[in-house]
Design a protein around this motif. Sequence first.
Motif, PDB file in Angstrom:
ATOM      1  N   PRO B  86      19.575  37.699  49.486  1.00  0.00           N
ATOM      2  CA  PRO B  86      18.523  37.702  48.459  1.00  0.00           C
ATOM      3  C   PRO B  86      17.609  36.498  48.553  1.00  0.00           C
ATOM      4  N   ALA B  87      18.097  35.407  49.149  1.00  0.00           N
ATOM      5  CA  ALA B  87      17.293  34.180  49.171  1.00  0.00           C
ATOM      6  C   ALA B  87      16.843  33.854  50.578  1.00  0.00           C
ATOM      7  N   SER B  90      14.104  31.366  51.709  1.00  0.00           N
ATOM      8  CA  SER B  90      14.018  30.009  51.186  1.00  0.00           C
ATOM      9  C   SER B  90      14.256  28.973  52.270  1.00  0.00           C
ATOM     10  N   ILE B  93      17.777  24.032  52.112  1.00  0.00           N
ATOM     11  CA  ILE B  93      18.506  23.303  51.058  1.00  0.00           C
ATOM     12  C   ILE B  93      18.889  24.194  49.880  1.00  0.00           C
ATOM     13  N   PRO B  94      18.002  25.030  49.346  1.00  0.00           N
ATOM     14  CA  PRO B  94      18.470  25.931  48.288  1.00  0.00           C
ATOM     15  C   PRO B  94      19.608  26.830  48.764  1.00  0.00           C
ATOM     16  N   ILE B  97      22.789  24.994  48.440  1.00  0.00           N
ATOM     17  CA  ILE B  97      23.245  24.945  47.050  1.00  0.00           C
ATOM     18  C   ILE B  97      23.864  26.282  46.667  1.00  0.00           C
ATOM     19  N   ILE B  98      23.313  27.376  47.200  1.00  0.00           N
ATOM     20  CA  ILE B  98      23.910  28.675  46.906  1.00  0.00           C
ATOM     21  C   ILE B  98      25.340  28.718  47.425  1.00  0.00           C
ATOM     22  N   GLY B 101      27.517  26.773  45.160  1.00  0.00           N
ATOM     23  CA  GLY B 101      27.818  27.558  43.964  1.00  0.00           C
ATOM     24  C   GLY B 101      28.840  28.641  44.267  1.00  0.00           C
ATOM     25  N   ALA B 102      28.684  29.281  45.433  1.00  0.00           N
ATOM     26  CA  ALA B 102      29.636  30.334  45.793  1.00  0.00           C
ATOM     27  C   ALA B 102      31.037  29.764  45.937  1.00  0.00           C
TER      28      ALA B 102
ATOM     29  N   VAL C 275      22.340  18.466  43.683  1.00  0.00           N
ATOM     30  CA  VAL C 275      22.083  19.727  42.981  1.00  0.00           C
ATOM     31  C   VAL C 275      21.055  19.529  41.873  1.00  0.00           C
ATOM     32  N   VAL C 278      17.597  19.438  43.487  1.00  0.00           N
ATOM     33  CA  VAL C 278      17.111  20.728  43.978  1.00  0.00           C
ATOM     34  C   VAL C 278      16.890  21.706  42.837  1.00  0.00           C
ATOM     35  N   MET C 282      12.496  19.899  43.981  1.00  0.00           N
ATOM     36  CA  MET C 282      12.261  18.774  44.874  1.00  0.00           C
ATOM     37  C   MET C 282      10.790  18.393  44.807  1.00  0.00           C
ATOM     38  N   LEU C 317      24.573  28.352  39.352  1.00  0.00           N
ATOM     39  CA  LEU C 317      23.934  27.689  40.489  1.00  0.00           C
ATOM     40  C   LEU C 317      23.364  28.711  41.461  1.00  0.00           C
ATOM     41  N   MET C 318      24.197  29.707  41.786  1.00  0.00           N
ATOM     42  CA  MET C 318      23.761  30.701  42.770  1.00  0.00           C
ATOM     43  C   MET C 318      22.534  31.451  42.277  1.00  0.00           C
ATOM     44  N   MET C 321      19.301  29.402  42.192  1.00  0.00           N
ATOM     45  CA  MET C 321      18.774  29.121  43.526  1.00  0.00           C
ATOM     46  C   MET C 321      18.242  30.371  44.209  1.00  0.00           C
ATOM     47  N   ILE C 322      18.797  31.526  43.880  1.00  0.00           N
ATOM     48  CA  ILE C 322      18.293  32.750  44.483  1.00  0.00           C
ATOM     49  C   ILE C 322      16.937  33.107  43.906  1.00  0.00           C
ATOM     50  N   PRO C 325      14.097  29.344  44.095  1.00  0.00           N
ATOM     51  CA  PRO C 325      14.506  28.432  45.153  1.00  0.00           C
ATOM     52  C   PRO C 325      13.744  27.121  45.180  1.00  0.00           C
TER      53      PRO C 325
END
Lengths: 383, 291, 340
Positions: B86-87, B90, B93-94, B97-98, B101-102, C275, C278, C282, C317-318, C321-322, C325
């Motif tokens: 889904p990302a 990007s 870096i994001p 972070i995903i 989080g996972a 974190v 971001v 940023m 978080l996920m 960021m999804i 971003p």
Amino acid sequence: MLKKLAASVLLGSLVSAPAVAADKEPIRIGTFVSATGPASFLGDPQAKTLQLFIEQINQKGGVLGRPLQLIHYDDQGQAEQARTLARRLIAQDKADVLIAGSTTGAIMAAVPLIERTEIPLITMAGAVVVVEPVKKWVFKTPETDRMAAEKIFADMKRRGISKIGLISGTGGFGASGRKESLAVVGNYGIEVVADETYAPSDTDMSAQLTRIRNTPGVQAILNFDFGQAPAIVTRNYASLGIKQPLYQSHGVASNAFLELAGSAAEGVRLPVSPILVAKLLPENDRQKGPAMAYGEAYEKRFGEWPSAFGAYAYDALMLMTDAIERAGSLDRVKIRDAIEATKNFHGATGNFNMSPEDHMGLSLESSFRMVEVRNGTWKLLED
Amino acid sequence: MFAEFLQYLVTGVTIGAIYALVALGFSIIFNASHVINFAQGEFVMLGGMSAVFLLASGIPLPAAVLLAVLCGAVLGIALYKLGIAPARHSDPIPLIIITIGAGLALRGIAQIVWGKGFHSLPAFSGNEPIGLLGAVIMPQSLWVVGTTCVVVALLAYFFNRTRLGKAILATSYNRDAAQLMGINTDMIMIVSFALAGLLGAVAGAVVAPITFTYYEIGVMLGLKGFVAAVLGGLGSFPGAVAGGLVLGVTEAMMAGYISSHYKDAVAFVLILLILFFMPTGMFGKQSAERV
Amino acid sequence: MSDGNDSLGAPAALTGTSARLAESSSLLARLLSARQGGFALLLATVLLAPLFMDGLYHYDLAVLIGINAIIVIGLNLLVGYAGQISLGHAGFFGLGAYTSAILTARYDWPGLLALAASAAFVGLVAFIVAKPILRLRGYYLAMATLGLGMIIYLVLTSESWLTGGPDGMDVPPLVVFGRPVMGEQTWYWIVAMILLLTYWLALNLIDSPVGRALRAVHGSEIAAATAGVDATGYKVLIFVVSSALAAAMGGLYAFYSGFITPSSAGFLHSIHFVVMVVFGGMASIVGSLVGAIVLTLLPQMLTVFADYDALVYGLILMLVMIFMPKGLVPTLASWLRRSR
């Protein structure tokens, strides 16, 4: 559908009202333990114990005729989090007293705040530094690591051991245990000739054990740590075929250690809290009654016999409620004084005799029993 | 003297093999997507934990281990589909972070489903230590090293001899060119993530009899595996294996001969030294920067 | 991507027709600009927040948020503007905290002097490691900073004769002009002032030649070098500045909390800072504020989920960021711009 749900929730909340009159102001007991994180071994049974027995106390009518209300948080094993949670319990949740802290690091972070606020605290943290020097508002239930070391060294001395190898974890418990061991070992005529450490997350301690084995004169090995690492040490010790006896600390006083270490634990000696061997204790043992009462209730609810760590919370709760009853009010100064005046209180982990100089109150004789692992289970050693 | 050295070597190679497997997982995902998968350690955790619980529910050990490994592959695909795809447009870096989080979410689920205690898996072929020239080797250590060798050999065959494997390598060299050649990059990603999950789970299942497993075991193992991957050069498969072994053996030697207090520091001092002299790791690709 | 003004969404240049329109638009632009409007908003928030605080627990949270925000602003300059990755920033924080603590607790140094000394000491350490570390790129740089942070953490944990070991050490309160600085409310005002100052300075830095040089380096180091920018010099500068800032805040935190443990220098703490950067955005100073606020409060708010809090935190978080971003603030700003 939603209306039915709402109705049943409403009915449910009415039905589960405690036996005590619901309009009485509850006594708020604030707690934070390490229910998750590296010390969840300690904190998880403590949280369960507090919840279970506060429920039981409420069913019997509460304390001073009022229900107990438990406000609990998880400090995740992090000291900074503990301090914030203490602040939250005091300022936001208006806790009357605190029963908190699974680890020394966590509770020491909150101690300055607790002393400043002047709220009574009974903690389940183990190291000596919690009560030495004595802090006016801080009391603890567990035996200190120093006492555990002394119990072990007394047994070693009886067996004629005079030179040992020490292997400990670098985490808080292990480091403090090592320090206390080194401080008192000389009093028993024993010398530490090898001193090894490992990180708590290490997966193989054969290197350190090999070095100890190769040190000349080593007659026994002492491993001071808690969690899964001592089980790994025990396994490595067995597979290396080391002949000298292995001693563990009270940090592994739980059935989980037996499961993890398996047959490698055969012959290992350690000091344990009475709760672990409650069923084996003789009838005239002063801890048998409280320990059996605690153990059976816990096992009935949670399906397994509790470890010593849960018992610390149990004793803390019983001491606190006993002190509140004796104080006769929720005045914090009176409660604190009552805790300090506790005499000959038979707990599941020992007999408590508090005093202005001693905020732990346990004696060497009552708080530990020396056991040896035989046939995969604990065997009580006669004193 | 020699016996002592051999003992340390055995320890080092065993744990080094685990680091190598974790590092391979990092490199495979990095090659496919330029993402550092901070949830790689959780694949390891999952492999061990699910093997324990499958066994406890009555499935015989070999089948339990195999199923656990498959779960790892499935989890890898799930991470890609739910977290990365889904990302996909990007910056890196994001995406990192995903994965962080996972990893957190996976630890959270593990602690709810399986509790916070430590669990042990029985050794695959018993606990009788094997004596060799004065040192003692646990049979499970042989399983660890043996499995790693087999896995590495299979991977080498896969990447060098099969079409899919070569397609993955091509994508890692130049994604656009690979796409122009008709390679379905989405499929590449799925396979890469499945492979990484599989590798992690294999490591977790095969090492659980030695180290025990619990919901947080992935944190330090993942970190050390990442260090090993960078040590060998991020994206290089031989580098990942070399990095893992170098790290494992150096740690064991450090703990044995110098000081066990700073054993964990070995990984990080080593990485700083290597990067100082070889800024892209031991086998890392020298990248050219277009201005 | 950072746009020149780091504004909250106002157009950068105007080609207005009438003078009056241009004048009121520029007032609007100033109001919406981070530098003036944002500062005013921050000032107002800091002054008015105590009216909404109910008890010392809220003040405690505010102090923690403020400290985090200041560190994150500094880190953002390094990560967002200069384009360097740092996964070991908590190491500097912890080192600063312990230096201040040890100097005051064991050697009886005056508090402010200890604080200044820790910032200077950590800045020096950062300076020494900066040159070799900043030669690295991308993930290799990340790994090196991670390694540095971990080594600091391990030293703090092991040298217990100095640091008290893994269980941490007590820190005596900060004493200024003979009076101890105590209490959540006092600290609130101190941290608030420092935050305002940092905010102002950071924004000025970005709009200065130094800031432009940093952004040039981020865009392309080689191109910047050919344009005469001393890329290495600027990278080292911002690395040292953000590290010293983190160290100073570490020292303040030590005095505020009265107790510190090595985990303050640990890997997880470093990840928290990254974190926050971001998450908030940023290359957005305002984003740093927002990131610090949200991610400091989130764990406190998640306690209601009890055992599920780790899972929920990870999922949040996920998801953020999804779907965002670029971070909260830049994404919201671009939504605002598009809806106009």
